[in-house]
Design a protein around this motif. Structure first.
Motif, short mmCIF file in Angstrom:
data_model
loop_
_atom_site.label_atom_id
_atom_site.label_comp_id
_atom_site.label_asym_id
_atom_site.label_seq_id
_atom_site.Cartn_x
_atom_site.Cartn_y
_atom_site.Cartn_z
N MET B 8 51.17 -12.43 -24.21
CA MET B 8 51.56 -13.78 -23.81
C MET B 8 53.05 -13.96 -24.06
O MET B 8 53.54 -13.65 -25.15
CB MET B 8 50.77 -14.80 -24.63
N HIS B 9 53.74 -14.47 -23.08
CA HIS B 9 55.19 -14.65 -23.17
C HIS B 9 55.57 -16.04 -22.68
O HIS B 9 55.02 -16.50 -21.68
CB HIS B 9 55.90 -13.59 -22.34
N SER B 10 56.47 -16.69 -23.39
CA SER B 10 56.92 -18.03 -22.99
C SER B 10 58.38 -17.97 -22.57
O SER B 10 59.18 -17.25 -23.18
CB SER B 10 56.82 -19.01 -24.15
N PHE B 11 58.70 -18.75 -21.58
CA PHE B 11 60.08 -18.89 -21.12
C PHE B 11 60.30 -20.36 -20.80
O PHE B 11 59.37 -21.04 -20.37
CB PHE B 11 60.31 -18.09 -19.83
N GLY B 12 61.52 -20.85 -20.97
CA GLY B 12 61.73 -22.23 -20.56
C GLY B 12 63.06 -22.81 -20.98
O GLY B 12 63.84 -22.19 -21.71
N LYS B 38 63.65 -10.96 -18.43
CA LYS B 38 64.66 -11.33 -19.44
C LYS B 38 66.06 -10.87 -19.02
O LYS B 38 67.04 -11.58 -19.18
CB LYS B 38 64.31 -10.70 -20.79
N ILE B 41 67.50 -13.05 -16.39
CA ILE B 41 67.92 -14.35 -16.92
C ILE B 41 69.36 -14.23 -17.44
O ILE B 41 70.18 -15.12 -17.25
CB ILE B 41 66.96 -14.82 -18.04
N LEU B 49 64.79 -18.96 -14.55
CA LEU B 49 65.20 -20.29 -15.00
C LEU B 49 65.99 -21.08 -13.96
O LEU B 49 66.43 -22.20 -14.22
CB LEU B 49 66.00 -20.17 -16.31
N LEU B 164 46.95 -18.22 -28.23
CA LEU B 164 46.50 -19.37 -27.44
C LEU B 164 47.66 -20.33 -27.29
O LEU B 164 48.31 -20.70 -28.27
CB LEU B 164 45.34 -20.06 -28.17
N ARG B 174 57.68 -26.31 -25.07
CA ARG B 174 56.81 -25.20 -25.28
C ARG B 174 55.44 -25.61 -25.83
O ARG B 174 54.42 -25.01 -25.52
CB ARG B 174 57.47 -24.22 -26.23
N ARG B 176 52.23 -26.33 -28.38
CA ARG B 176 51.55 -25.65 -29.48
C ARG B 176 51.14 -24.24 -29.10
O ARG B 176 50.55 -24.02 -28.05
CB ARG B 176 50.31 -26.45 -29.87
N ARG B 177 51.44 -23.30 -29.96
CA ARG B 177 51.00 -21.93 -29.75
C ARG B 177 50.26 -21.50 -31.00
O ARG B 177 50.76 -21.66 -32.11
CB ARG B 177 52.21 -21.04 -29.52
#
Lengths: 223, 223
Positions: B8-12, B38, B41, B49, B164, B174, B176-177
């Motif tokens: 799982m990877h987050s970007f923002g 990445k 970016i 982005l 999760l 982002r 809750r993780r």
């Protein structure tokens, strides 16, 4: 109009032996194997009804399966079939085998209390929870139906009729065979009851201690 | 020693956009895609982005995935990867896509309330029963955990950690993780509670009216 073919076949000599053969995979291969078994019963000295041990029965089905698949050699169609072969010969232990397209096989055991072929994953979690070596025949049969119900729920191309065979160890008789059709009131009841109790059970699960598991320090890939 | 890699990877950009990317399949391809995202970016004018719509994000991930797979052209290894891409850009509707190895994609919808990748079948029946467009975020998150529990129960090669991510529509943050590790007391509780309630539910199912469904006239293949 949709044609359905039974994927369950019984063979036997009352008082001497009883076999059930389930099929999945390529229908031409499955039907070819069943036809060949019947043909050899009529015309060959060595056939399903003369073999001496259940392992020989599993091997025999595997050999016929390989021969049937060989007829389509060179084609691009997947002609593989899987078989579950169960039964009992005279006073020997009853046994069940899963015969692979390659002709080899595995047997059920106290650690592997059930065998599945076909669309097997959706229905596996309930089997894993209920089936132990000491459950009654009725519980095992019921569990198989619930497993099929989950499968039909999650893959709409799987549907009735469902054939169910219950064999009593030592009976050497065909025993009870049930068929649940499209309009089976029992299947409908079972589906409703199982749906409802899963939803109710879900609602009663312990709430997540979200804050305790919040992963505050997880690295973010980019902010 | 077993190595695990987060899938799982987050970007923002807080206040502007938020994306989550989940991966399954070939690990080299999955990691290659995340590295490339990445890198672009940092070095490219057009990147994750700067894209304007969620469908462009899905297409972009698909293109990078195809390029990564192309690097292994001619090898016999299956280098396919699947991605789930979810997120929101500014005031647009949030959306979720499943990106196939071929680069094309499908999106979730009121009829398709969830998307799965990886070992998906064992955990599907519970999702099919619980997830409707109107369930709460907490219920959906819980259902995902129960689904993973069924998967781990039936395929022992699937296990913690479970990551999760809960995204609140419109937050553009982002959110809750959570991470559930091997020693998560909550996962243990959940497993016990779900096991127990499934077994209890099973015991309460309507008994089969066996005699009514006995298929007395079924043709026996051979007597």
């Amino acid at each position: 109009m949709v044609s359905t073919y039974s994927k369950m076949h019984s063979f036997g000599i009352p008082g001497d032996r009883q076999f059930m053969i389930l099929t999945s995979g390529n229908l031409a291969t499955s039907q070819g194997v069943v036809s060949q078994i019947k043909k050899e019963i009529k015309h060959e000295a060595t056939n399903l009804l003369t073999l001496e041990h259940m392992t020989e029965v599993a091997e025999y089905v595997g050999e016929i399966s390989r021969a049937e698949q060989g007829k389509a050699a060179g084609s691009n169609v997947n002609v593989e079939s899987y078989f579950i072969v169960g039964g009992q010969i005279q006073k020997q232990r009853p046994s069940t085998f899963l015969v692979y397209p390659q002709g080899n096989y595995i047997s059920s055991s106290p650690d592997t209390t059930y065998l599945q072929i076909g669309e097997s994953k959706y229905g596996k979690p309930i089997l894993d929870r209920i089936l132990t070596p000491d459950v009654s025949l009725e519980t095992a049969a019921m569990c198989a139906l619930v497993s099929m119900d989950s499968t039909m729920r999650s893959n709409l191309s799987v549907g009735p009729p469902i054939d169910l065979q219950v064999y009593d160890t030592g009976s050497l008789a065909r025993g009870r065979r049930y068929r649940f059709d499209d309009d089976s009131e029992y299947l409908r009841q079972l589906k409703r009851a199982w749906d409802k109790s899963l939803i109710d059970s879900f609602k009663k699960l312990p709430p997540v201690a979200w804050s305790a598991t919040w992963d505050r320090h997880a690295e973010e890939d980019t902010a």
